[in-house]
Design a protein around this motif. Sequence first.
Motif, PDB file in Angstrom:
ATOM      1  N   ILE A 182       0.875  -1.187   0.000  1.00 37.65           N
ATOM      2  CA  ILE A 182       0.000   0.000   0.000  1.00 37.65           C
ATOM      3  C   ILE A 182       0.905   1.227   0.000  1.00 37.65           C
ATOM      4  CG2 ILE A 182      -1.669   1.367   1.361  1.00 37.65           C
ATOM      5  CD1 ILE A 182      -2.872  -1.253   2.351  1.00 37.65           C
ATOM      6  N   ALA A 183       0.744   2.068  -0.990  1.00 41.07           N
ATOM      7  CA  ALA A 183       1.529   3.305  -1.101  1.00 41.07           C
ATOM      8  C   ALA A 183       3.025   3.035  -0.959  1.00 41.07           C
ATOM      9  CB  ALA A 183       1.052   4.318  -0.055  1.00 41.07           C
ATOM     10  N   GLY A 184       3.477   1.977  -1.571  1.00 41.20           N
ATOM     11  CA  GLY A 184       4.912   1.680  -1.571  1.00 41.20           C
ATOM     12  C   GLY A 184       5.395   0.951  -0.328  1.00 41.20           C
ATOM     13  N   VAL A 185       4.518   0.731   0.642  1.00 42.05           N
ATOM     14  CA  VAL A 185       4.919   0.030   1.869  1.00 42.05           C
ATOM     15  C   VAL A 185       4.457  -1.419   1.760  1.00 42.05           C
ATOM     16  CG1 VAL A 185       4.659  -0.064   4.395  1.00 42.05           C
ATOM     17  CG2 VAL A 185       4.673   2.161   3.210  1.00 42.05           C
ATOM     18  N   GLU A 186       5.388  -2.339   2.009  1.00 40.60           N
ATOM     19  CA  GLU A 186       5.034  -3.760   1.903  1.00 40.60           C
ATOM     20  C   GLU A 186       4.611  -4.319   3.267  1.00 40.60           C
ATOM     21  OE1 GLU A 186       7.616  -7.520   1.038  1.00 40.60           O
ATOM     22  OE2 GLU A 186       7.129  -6.581  -0.892  1.00 40.60           O
ATOM     23  N   PHE A 187       3.505  -5.044   3.266  1.00 42.99           N
ATOM     24  CA  PHE A 187       2.977  -5.665   4.487  1.00 42.99           C
ATOM     25  C   PHE A 187       3.064  -7.180   4.304  1.00 42.99           C
ATOM     26  CE2 PHE A 187       0.744  -1.926   6.277  1.00 42.99           C
ATOM     27  CZ  PHE A 187       0.823  -1.071   5.195  1.00 42.99           C
ATOM     28  N   LYS A 188       3.426  -7.894   5.383  1.00 48.20           N
ATOM     29  CA  LYS A 188       3.586  -9.360   5.244  1.00 48.20           C
ATOM     30  C   LYS A 188       2.257 -10.043   4.975  1.00 48.20           C
ATOM     31  CE  LYS A 188       5.431  -9.870   9.298  1.00 48.20           C
ATOM     32  NZ  LYS A 188       5.932 -10.332  10.593  1.00 48.20           N
ATOM     33  N   ASN A 189       1.165  -9.432   5.400  1.00 52.26           N
ATOM     34  CA  ASN A 189      -0.173  -9.923   5.066  1.00 52.26           C
ATOM     35  C   ASN A 189      -1.127  -8.741   5.165  1.00 52.26           C
ATOM     36  OD1 ASN A 189      -1.539  -9.833   7.739  1.00 52.26           O
ATOM     37  ND2 ASN A 189       0.006 -11.351   8.311  1.00 52.26           N
ATOM     38  N   PRO A 190      -2.395  -8.884   4.705  1.00 51.95           N
ATOM     39  CA  PRO A 190      -3.275  -7.712   4.642  1.00 51.95           C
ATOM     40  C   PRO A 190      -3.957  -7.347   5.957  1.00 51.95           C
ATOM     41  CG  PRO A 190      -4.376  -9.627   3.704  1.00 51.95           C
ATOM     42  CD  PRO A 190      -2.993 -10.078   4.071  1.00 51.95           C
ATOM     43  N   VAL A 191      -3.696  -8.128   7.020  1.00 48.70           N
ATOM     44  CA  VAL A 191      -4.524  -7.965   8.225  1.00 48.70           C
ATOM     45  C   VAL A 191      -3.952  -6.934   9.197  1.00 48.70           C
ATOM     46  CG1 VAL A 191      -5.628  -9.149  10.159  1.00 48.70           C
ATOM     47  CG2 VAL A 191      -5.330 -10.332   7.965  1.00 48.70           C
ATOM     48  N   MET A 192      -4.801  -5.988   9.536  1.00 46.31           N
ATOM     49  CA  MET A 192      -4.433  -4.894  10.434  1.00 46.31           C
ATOM     50  C   MET A 192      -5.460  -4.833  11.553  1.00 46.31           C
ATOM     51  SD  MET A 192      -3.793  -2.130   7.435  1.00 46.31           S
ATOM     52  CE  MET A 192      -2.913  -2.671   5.959  1.00 46.31           C
ATOM     53  N   THR A 193      -5.127  -4.043  12.565  1.00 45.22           N
ATOM     54  CA  THR A 193      -6.076  -3.847  13.665  1.00 45.22           C
ATOM     55  C   THR A 193      -6.762  -2.508  13.426  1.00 45.22           C
ATOM     56  OG1 THR A 193      -4.377  -2.725  14.965  1.00 45.22           O
ATOM     57  CG2 THR A 193      -4.565  -5.119  15.223  1.00 45.22           C
ATOM     58  N   ALA A 194      -8.072  -2.448  13.581  1.00 49.18           N
ATOM     59  CA  ALA A 194      -8.762  -1.174  13.350  1.00 49.18           C
ATOM     60  C   ALA A 194      -8.475  -0.225  14.507  1.00 49.18           C
ATOM     61  CB  ALA A 194     -10.253  -1.413  13.204  1.00 49.18           C
ATOM     62  N   SER A 195      -8.184   1.014  14.170  1.00 50.46           N
ATOM     63  CA  SER A 195      -7.840   2.002  15.188  1.00 50.46           C
ATOM     64  C   SER A 195      -8.898   2.070  16.288  1.00 50.46           C
ATOM     65  CB  SER A 195      -7.724   3.373  14.515  1.00 50.46           C
ATOM     66  OG  SER A 195      -7.559   4.369  15.489  1.00 50.46           O
ATOM     67  N   GLY A 196      -8.409   2.123  17.526  1.00 54.60           N
ATOM     68  CA  GLY A 196      -9.322   2.293  18.658  1.00 54.60           C
ATOM     69  C   GLY A 196      -9.789   0.988  19.262  1.00 54.60           C
ATOM     70  N   THR A 197      -9.456  -0.128  18.622  1.00 54.56           N
ATOM     71  CA  THR A 197      -9.925  -1.416  19.151  1.00 54.56           C
ATOM     72  C   THR A 197      -8.768  -2.245  19.693  1.00 54.56           C
ATOM     73  OG1 THR A 197      -9.665  -2.590  17.063  1.00 54.56           O
ATOM     74  CG2 THR A 197     -11.774  -1.481  17.422  1.00 54.56           C
ATOM     75  N   PHE A 198      -7.565  -1.679  19.666  1.00 51.70           N
ATOM     76  CA  PHE A 198      -6.388  -2.497  19.945  1.00 51.70           C
ATOM     77  C   PHE A 198      -5.363  -1.703  20.758  1.00 51.70           C
ATOM     78  CE2 PHE A 198      -2.849  -5.314  18.433  1.00 51.70           C
ATOM     79  CZ  PHE A 198      -3.481  -6.538  18.575  1.00 51.70           C
ATOM     80  N   GLY A 199      -5.760  -0.497  21.217  1.00 55.70           N
ATOM     81  CA  GLY A 199      -4.812   0.385  21.903  1.00 55.70           C
ATOM     82  C   GLY A 199      -3.581   0.536  21.043  1.00 55.70           C
ATOM     83  N   SER A 200      -2.418   0.305  21.669  1.00 57.31           N
ATOM     84  CA  SER A 200      -1.211   0.246  20.847  1.00 57.31           C
ATOM     85  C   SER A 200      -0.660  -1.178  20.878  1.00 57.31           C
ATOM     86  CB  SER A 200      -0.180   1.253  21.326  1.00 57.31           C
ATOM     87  OG  SER A 200       0.100   1.000  22.668  1.00 57.31           O
ATOM     88  N   GLY A 201      -1.521  -2.137  21.164  1.00 58.68           N
ATOM     89  CA  GLY A 201      -1.135  -3.545  21.049  1.00 58.68           C
ATOM     90  C   GLY A 201      -0.701  -4.185  22.349  1.00 58.68           C
ATOM     91  N   ARG A 202      -0.348  -3.354  23.352  1.00 57.66           N
ATOM     92  CA  ARG A 202       0.216  -3.882  24.602  1.00 57.66           C
ATOM     93  C   ARG A 202      -0.696  -4.925  25.272  1.00 57.66           C
ATOM     94  NH1 ARG A 202       4.450  -0.699  26.806  1.00 57.66           N
ATOM     95  NH2 ARG A 202       3.955   1.097  25.526  1.00 57.66           N
ATOM     96  N   GLU A 203      -1.990  -4.577  25.359  1.00 60.75           N
ATOM     97  CA  GLU A 203      -2.930  -5.455  26.066  1.00 60.75           C
ATOM     98  C   GLU A 203      -3.108  -6.803  25.364  1.00 60.75           C
ATOM     99  OE1 GLU A 203      -5.384  -1.849  25.282  1.00 60.75           O
ATOM    100  OE2 GLU A 203      -3.229  -2.084  25.118  1.00 60.75           O
ATOM    101  N   TYR A 204      -2.790  -6.821  24.065  1.00 54.47           N
ATOM    102  CA  TYR A 204      -3.060  -8.043  23.298  1.00 54.47           C
ATOM    103  C   TYR A 204      -1.856  -8.968  23.210  1.00 54.47           C
ATOM    104  CZ  TYR A 204      -7.537  -6.078  22.049  1.00 54.47           C
ATOM    105  OH  TYR A 204      -8.804  -5.591  22.115  1.00 54.47           O
ATOM    106  N   GLY A 205      -0.691  -8.428  23.607  1.00 56.50           N
ATOM    107  CA  GLY A 205       0.556  -9.194  23.480  1.00 56.50           C
ATOM    108  C   GLY A 205       0.502 -10.547  24.168  1.00 56.50           C
ATOM    109  N   GLU A 206      -0.271 -10.654  25.269  1.00 52.88           N
ATOM    110  CA  GLU A 206      -0.302 -11.937  25.993  1.00 52.88           C
ATOM    111  C   GLU A 206      -1.198 -12.971  25.300  1.00 52.88           C
ATOM    112  OE1 GLU A 206      -2.769 -11.945  29.804  1.00 52.88           O
ATOM    113  OE2 GLU A 206      -2.370  -9.803  29.535  1.00 52.88           O
ATOM    114  N   TYR A 207      -2.029 -12.519  24.374  1.00 52.25           N
ATOM    115  CA  TYR A 207      -2.926 -13.454  23.683  1.00 52.25           C
ATOM    116  C   TYR A 207      -2.402 -13.869  22.314  1.00 52.25           C
ATOM    117  CZ  TYR A 207      -6.250 -11.759  27.115  1.00 52.25           C
ATOM    118  OH  TYR A 207      -6.863 -11.423  28.277  1.00 52.25           O
ATOM    119  N   MET A 208      -1.531 -13.067  21.777  1.00 53.91           N
ATOM    120  CA  MET A 208      -1.117 -13.342  20.399  1.00 53.91           C
ATOM    121  C   MET A 208       0.276 -12.782  20.132  1.00 53.91           C
ATOM    122  SD  MET A 208      -3.483 -10.496  18.566  1.00 53.91           S
ATOM    123  CE  MET A 208      -2.734 -10.655  16.973  1.00 53.91           C
ATOM    124  N   ASP A 209       0.865 -13.272  19.052  1.00 55.27           N
ATOM    125  CA  ASP A 209       2.176 -12.795  18.640  1.00 55.27           C
ATOM    126  C   ASP A 209       1.961 -11.649  17.645  1.00 55.27           C
ATOM    127  OD1 ASP A 209       4.696 -12.411  17.723  1.00 55.27           O
ATOM    128  OD2 ASP A 209       4.892 -14.377  16.739  1.00 55.27           O
TER     129      ASP A 209
END
Length: 299
Positions: A7-34
Amino acid sequence: MNSKITIAGVEFKNPVMTASGTFGSGREYGEYMDLNQLGAVVVKGVAITPWKGNPAPRIAETYGGMLNSVGLQNPGVEAFIENDIPFLRQYDTKIIVNIAGRTIEEYCQVAERLGEVDVDLLELNISCPNVKEGGVAFGTDPFMVEKVTKEVKKYSKQPLIVKLSPNVTDITEMARAAESGGADGLSLINTLLGMAIDIYRRKPVLAMKVGGFSGPAIKPVALRMVYQVNKAVNLPIIGMGGIMTGEDAIEFIMAGATGVAVGTAHFNNPRASLEVVEGIQKYMDTYGVKDLAEIRGII
Ligand code: SIN
């Protein structure tokens, strides 16, 4: 099978992202997933100064989804840079920062400050329905959509994704305005304006009375809008709205999305985005899809 996207010249390993506002900055989810397994983490809206958000209650569960009226609570760009970027940079995933402002100048200031730090893309939030200034007030007027996009583009060093509101008569008009303003991509949809009433207290459930409706109940609306926007503009789209499974994500890709974001599903299942990554891979393996470009926008 490889699910890499660009997307716009940036390569992503896969298309899946977290929607803003539902994932904080990821800290809370680190214990459930990589977090390394995600294409990108899209963080909660960041403003130039800390915002305390709206009064509680600010979330409510509904059939097939939820309402929120958080009001873009955030610690401000400096605290975000100090605390969240070093945390996220430990992972091999892209960082997309959702930027918020009350005025065009504030959006520009955040974009300019983030230009000095190591983040991959910016997502311009002109679609939050829960704030009086900025947010959806800009995102429902094509003149303002173009103007804000054009101004923020002058300050952003990273590619700029414009996040569109579904609370308009014709979303393609807003998409075209963002494209004319120089957007590098679009994300859609933000939440639909909704309401719930507590009939026993005879009051709205949310303190702000109305809020943004999200979750699987809105998926058909989101899908229809991604489909229409994909036909109307020549920009990469990050599709979102009620994605719960890999199959849901494939629908968005067939409607024209390049990336897909998982949001409300995280509150039901913290591993939801990871399961969407796995589900997409399974679909590709089962149906012999070697590259997601083969099925993107085929509808
Ligand atoms: C909120 O913080 O109120 C929600 C954010 C958004 O809808 O963009």
